[in-house]
Write a protein that holds these residues in place. Structure first.
Motif, PDB file in Angstrom:
ATOM      1  N   TRP A 120      39.621 -22.989  19.076  1.00  0.00           N
ATOM      2  CA  TRP A 120      39.367 -21.652  19.598  1.00  0.00           C
ATOM      3  C   TRP A 120      39.909 -20.565  18.684  1.00  0.00           C
ATOM      4  O   TRP A 120      39.321 -19.484  18.586  1.00  0.00           O
ATOM      5  N   PHE A 121      41.012 -20.864  18.015  1.00  0.00           N
ATOM      6  CA  PHE A 121      41.555 -19.902  17.059  1.00  0.00           C
ATOM      7  C   PHE A 121      40.586 -19.709  15.899  1.00  0.00           C
ATOM      8  O   PHE A 121      40.345 -18.581  15.448  1.00  0.00           O
ATOM      9  N   ALA A 122      40.009 -20.800  15.398  1.00  0.00           N
ATOM     10  CA  ALA A 122      39.043 -20.719  14.301  1.00  0.00           C
ATOM     11  C   ALA A 122      37.802 -19.934  14.724  1.00  0.00           C
ATOM     12  O   ALA A 122      37.303 -19.080  13.977  1.00  0.00           O
ATOM     13  N   VAL A 123      37.319 -20.209  15.925  1.00  0.00           N
ATOM     14  CA  VAL A 123      36.146 -19.480  16.431  1.00  0.00           C
ATOM     15  C   VAL A 123      36.487 -18.011  16.630  1.00  0.00           C
ATOM     16  O   VAL A 123      35.693 -17.117  16.311  1.00  0.00           O
ATOM     17  N   GLY A 124      37.686 -17.750  17.162  1.00  0.00           N
ATOM     18  CA  GLY A 124      38.095 -16.369  17.402  1.00  0.00           C
ATOM     19  C   GLY A 124      38.139 -15.548  16.128  1.00  0.00           C
ATOM     20  O   GLY A 124      37.687 -14.396  16.106  1.00  0.00           O
ATOM     21  N   LEU A 125      38.669 -16.131  15.049  1.00  0.00           N
ATOM     22  CA  LEU A 125      38.697 -15.425  13.768  1.00  0.00           C
ATOM     23  C   LEU A 125      37.294 -15.134  13.269  1.00  0.00           C
ATOM     24  O   LEU A 125      37.009 -14.053  12.747  1.00  0.00           O
ATOM     25  N   SER A 126      36.392 -16.112  13.439  1.00  0.00           N
ATOM     26  CA  SER A 126      35.003 -15.921  13.001  1.00  0.00           C
ATOM     27  C   SER A 126      34.326 -14.811  13.794  1.00  0.00           C
ATOM     28  O   SER A 126      33.647 -13.947  13.227  1.00  0.00           O
ATOM     29  N   VAL A 127      34.529 -14.829  15.108  1.00  0.00           N
ATOM     30  CA  VAL A 127      33.913 -13.806  15.971  1.00  0.00           C
ATOM     31  C   VAL A 127      34.482 -12.426  15.665  1.00  0.00           C
ATOM     32  O   VAL A 127      33.739 -11.427  15.626  1.00  0.00           O
ATOM     33  N   LEU A 128      35.788 -12.372  15.426  1.00  0.00           N
ATOM     34  CA  LEU A 128      36.411 -11.090  15.114  1.00  0.00           C
ATOM     35  C   LEU A 128      35.852 -10.508  13.818  1.00  0.00           C
ATOM     36  O   LEU A 128      35.528  -9.321  13.741  1.00  0.00           O
ATOM     37  N   GLY A 129      35.726 -11.349  12.799  1.00  0.00           N
ATOM     38  CA  GLY A 129      35.161 -10.882  11.536  1.00  0.00           C
ATOM     39  C   GLY A 129      33.733 -10.388  11.698  1.00  0.00           C
ATOM     40  O   GLY A 129      33.350  -9.345  11.158  1.00  0.00           O
ATOM     41  N   THR A 130      32.948 -11.124  12.486  1.00  0.00           N
ATOM     42  CA  THR A 130      31.561 -10.707  12.732  1.00  0.00           C
ATOM     43  C   THR A 130      31.511  -9.379  13.471  1.00  0.00           C
ATOM     44  O   THR A 130      30.717  -8.495  13.130  1.00  0.00           O
ATOM     45  N   ALA A 131      32.354  -9.248  14.489  1.00  0.00           N
ATOM     46  CA  ALA A 131      32.359  -8.016  15.275  1.00  0.00           C
ATOM     47  C   ALA A 131      32.722  -6.807  14.417  1.00  0.00           C
ATOM     48  O   ALA A 131      32.104  -5.741  14.532  1.00  0.00           O
ATOM     49  N   LEU A 132      33.713  -6.976  13.541  1.00  0.00           N
ATOM     50  CA  LEU A 132      34.141  -5.864  12.701  1.00  0.00           C
ATOM     51  C   LEU A 132      33.047  -5.451  11.714  1.00  0.00           C
ATOM     52  O   LEU A 132      32.727  -4.266  11.580  1.00  0.00           O
ATOM     53  N   VAL A 133      32.470  -6.432  11.032  1.00  0.00           N
ATOM     54  CA  VAL A 133      31.483  -6.116   9.994  1.00  0.00           C
ATOM     55  C   VAL A 133      30.151  -5.683  10.610  1.00  0.00           C
ATOM     56  O   VAL A 133      29.615  -4.612  10.287  1.00  0.00           O
ATOM     57  N   ALA A 134      29.606  -6.513  11.509  1.00  0.00           N
ATOM     58  CA  ALA A 134      28.320  -6.177  12.121  1.00  0.00           C
ATOM     59  C   ALA A 134      28.435  -4.899  12.951  1.00  0.00           C
ATOM     60  O   ALA A 134      27.521  -4.064  12.945  1.00  0.00           O
ATOM     61  N   GLY A 135      29.558  -4.746  13.656  1.00  0.00           N
ATOM     62  CA  GLY A 135      29.749  -3.539  14.462  1.00  0.00           C
ATOM     63  C   GLY A 135      29.811  -2.284  13.616  1.00  0.00           C
ATOM     64  O   GLY A 135      29.246  -1.243  13.988  1.00  0.00           O
ATOM     65  N   THR A 136      30.469  -2.373  12.459  1.00  0.00           N
ATOM     66  CA  THR A 136      30.544  -1.207  11.569  1.00  0.00           C
ATOM     67  C   THR A 136      29.171  -0.843  11.032  1.00  0.00           C
ATOM     68  O   THR A 136      28.797   0.343  10.988  1.00  0.00           O
ATOM     69  N   PHE A 137      28.394  -1.845  10.632  1.00  0.00           N
ATOM     70  CA  PHE A 137      27.039  -1.557  10.155  1.00  0.00           C
ATOM     71  C   PHE A 137      26.174  -0.958  11.267  1.00  0.00           C
ATOM     72  O   PHE A 137      25.372  -0.044  11.020  1.00  0.00           O
ATOM     73  N   ALA A 138      26.327  -1.468  12.484  1.00  0.00           N
ATOM     74  CA  ALA A 138      25.557  -0.922  13.607  1.00  0.00           C
ATOM     75  C   ALA A 138      25.917   0.539  13.864  1.00  0.00           C
ATOM     76  O   ALA A 138      25.037   1.385  14.086  1.00  0.00           O
ATOM     77  N   LEU A 139      27.207   0.846  13.815  1.00  0.00           N
ATOM     78  CA  LEU A 139      27.643   2.228  14.008  1.00  0.00           C
ATOM     79  C   LEU A 139      27.120   3.130  12.893  1.00  0.00           C
ATOM     80  O   LEU A 139      26.682   4.265  13.147  1.00  0.00           O
ATOM     81  N   LEU A 140      27.173   2.643  11.661  1.00  0.00           N
ATOM     82  CA  LEU A 140      26.654   3.424  10.538  1.00  0.00           C
ATOM     83  C   LEU A 140      25.158   3.673  10.705  1.00  0.00           C
ATOM     84  O   LEU A 140      24.665   4.782  10.452  1.00  0.00           O
ATOM     85  N   GLY A 141      24.433   2.632  11.127  1.00  0.00           N
ATOM     86  CA  GLY A 141      22.995   2.790  11.326  1.00  0.00           C
ATOM     87  C   GLY A 141      22.673   3.835  12.375  1.00  0.00           C
ATOM     88  O   GLY A 141      21.810   4.696  12.172  1.00  0.00           O
ATOM     89  N   GLN A 142      23.374   3.781  13.503  1.00  0.00           N
ATOM     90  CA  GLN A 142      23.139   4.754  14.561  1.00  0.00           C
ATOM     91  C   GLN A 142      23.558   6.155  14.123  1.00  0.00           C
ATOM     92  O   GLN A 142      22.897   7.147  14.458  1.00  0.00           O
ATOM     93  N   TYR A 143      24.642   6.219  13.360  1.00  0.00           N
ATOM     94  CA  TYR A 143      25.126   7.516  12.894  1.00  0.00           C
ATOM     95  C   TYR A 143      24.103   8.194  11.992  1.00  0.00           C
ATOM     96  O   TYR A 143      23.778   9.379  12.177  1.00  0.00           O
TER      97      TYR A 143
END
Length: 216
Positions: free
Chosen positions: A173-196
């Motif tokens: 779960w720790f390994a999955v959590g790190l992967s999900v966190l990295g995805t959320a940070l990167v994909a979320g930032t791109f999504a925010l930039l796109g909407q902006y």
């Protein structure tokens, strides 16, 4: 037709900052995706090179790390071809974000409004592709975490049943959590930039600084 020379060519600080973030993040994400696509295209050679590498001392037991590496490549093998395509497309989408963000900062005669539209669409595309990438790698991370936990049970420090059970439960779960966190940070930032960059306020600010044409 004449071009008005009275306009200001500078962009508001917020738009410049967002473009810079997009520029840097697209470069890092695109390079990472291209590197992985290259490794996947030469899958078995890359695996053997990885296994032959000397692991740093801080990474722990060599046999343990070899187990993790073999598990990683074993998990990637069934998805190797579609993931190669995904990484290739992701690197191309990042290239569009990089170019559009660079031209927002330094247009060199190109219309910023066109770059704004391209940047918005490309950033949203990268966000979607990076989310798919993250979902795939979460599966790989879980298998790596499970293999790591199983291997750590054989180490002297984890012979205690309570410690062994804790490692078995938490490591995947720790390994999955790190992967999900990295995805959320990167994909979320791109999504925010796109909407902006697709927002009306940014469009109006960019159009206000585009060359104005006047008919004589």
């Amino acid at each position: 037709m004449t071009v008005s020379a009275s306009r200001s060519s500078g962009l508001p600080r917020g738009i410049r900052f967002a473009a810079m973030v997009g520029l840097v993040l697209a470069a890092l994400t695109g390079w990472s995706a291209l590197s992985e696509a290259t490794h996947l295209a030469h899958f078995y050679e890359a695996r053997e090179r990885q296994l032959e590498n000397e692991f740093p001392a801080w990474m722990g037991d060599k046999a343990l790390m070899e187990t993790v590496v073999r598990t990683q490549y074993s998990a990637l093998e069934p998805m190797r071809e579609p993931r190669t395509v995904l990484m290739g497309v992701l690197s191309i989408a990042c290239a569009f974000v990089f170019v559009a963000a660079a031209r927002m900062l330094r247009p060199d005669g190109l219309p910023r409004e066109g770059m704004r539209r391209l940047l918005g669409r490309a950033a949203i595309t990268v966000a979607v592709l990076r989310t798919i990438d993250g979902a795939q790698f979460a599966v790989v991370s879980r298998r790596m975490g499970t293999a790591l936990a199983q291997s750590m049970k054989n180490l002297p420090a984890y012979q205690d049943p309570v410690a062994a059970d804790m490692v078995s439960t938490l490591a995947p779960w720790f390994a999955v959590g790190l992967s999900v966190l990295g995805t959320a940070l990167v994909a979320g930032t791109f999504a925010l930039l796109g909407q902006y960059f697709r927002s009306d306020s940014v469009r109006d600010a960019v159009l206000a600084r585009e060359p104005a044409t006047e008919e004589e």
